[in-house]
Design a protein around this motif. Structure first.
Motif: not given
Length: 276
Positions: A204-222
């Protein structure tokens, strides 16, 4: 050479950012229960599907409700449950052979990102029978519709049920082939939170952090835009409010539902920034 490579990469990203509104992105339609799948297949005149999963999920019985509802509705399924944690070319080719030899008309990817990626790649090989997985590596190497694809995630992490990407590994050379094409976006995603209730806290924790990483990368990406920012913000909000609850109380249905939607939103944002 590194400077030239960086300049080329940035130029490509800039072009893609402006091209995104004109590219054929689409969102998979959403179902909320595996019990809704047979009716959807019947609407599409699909009477036989290849069900792609892994041995653990098969043995755990988590897939049984889907199997039972398909059988009860008169829809035949062919099971492929040998998907590796990193799906391989061999997985794809074996599953593809099953699809063709049994006259299947559609695909269901059931599991985490591995099973869904495997199902996507099977569809790609059916759409492009003369093109090997290695030759599909990169962007827009399929360019043909794949068979009808339903993605059923059992973790709230990768968001593979909404992305245009699949990663397949050559087990012999250990090369990974990222395949990115709009054709790989599933037709439907089944966000059934009951399938995630049994996830252990660590997953649960690992997959949740995976989703969080995707969201952050999408937000700050060029390649960020209004859509990706909105989806990223929604995903981060849901993760912040629900991940700890899902970790501490794994059978909290509301927390599991919100995490599943968070992963989906993060995947939707990430796939629109990933190509760029």
């Amino acid at each position: 050479m590194n400077i030239l490579s960086t300049i080329g990469c940035r130029a490509f990203q800039t072009v893609m950012k402006w091209a995104i509104p004109f590219l054929p992105y689409r969102e998979p339609k959403i179902l909320h229960s595996v019990q809704q799948v047979p009716a959807l297949l019947q609407e599409q005149d699909i009477s036989c599907v290849l069900l792609v999963t892994d041995r653990f999920l098969h043995n755990s019985g988590l897939i049984d409700p889907l199997k039972h509802t398909l059988t009860a509705s008169g829809i035949r399924y062919v099971l492929y449950d040998e998907t590796s944690s990193n799906p391989t070319v061999s997985n794809v080719e074996t599953a593809r052979t099953l699809y063709l030899s049994n006259g299947c008309q559609g695909l269901i990817g059931f599991g985490g990102g591995s099973a869904i990626d495997c199902a996507k790649a099977v569809g790609a090989r059916i759409a492009r029978p003369r093109k090997s997985i290695s030759r599909m590596r990169g962007i827009l190497r399929i360019l043909r519709p794949i068979p009808y694809l339903i993605a059923i995630p059992t973790t709230a992490g990768t968001g593979s049920e909404t992305t245009l990407a699949a990663v397949i590994t050559d087990a012999e050379t250990h090369h990974k082939y990222p395949i990115n094409d709009f054709a790989l976006i599933p037709d439907y995603a089944v966000l059934d939170e009951s399938l995630t209730l049994g996830l252990p806290p660590q997953i649960t924790a690992a997959t949740g952090m995976d989703a969080l990483t995707h969201a952050i990368e999408a937000y700050i990406g060029r390649s960020t835009n209004a859509f990706t920012r909105a989806m990223s913000e929604e995903a981060v909000t849901l993760i912040a409010l629900n991940l700890v609850t899902a970790y501490d109380h794994g059978h909290d249905i509301a927390a599991r539902e919100n995490m599943l939607h968070a992963a989906h939103y993060a995947g939707a944002a990430f796939t629109r920034s990933y190509v760029g």
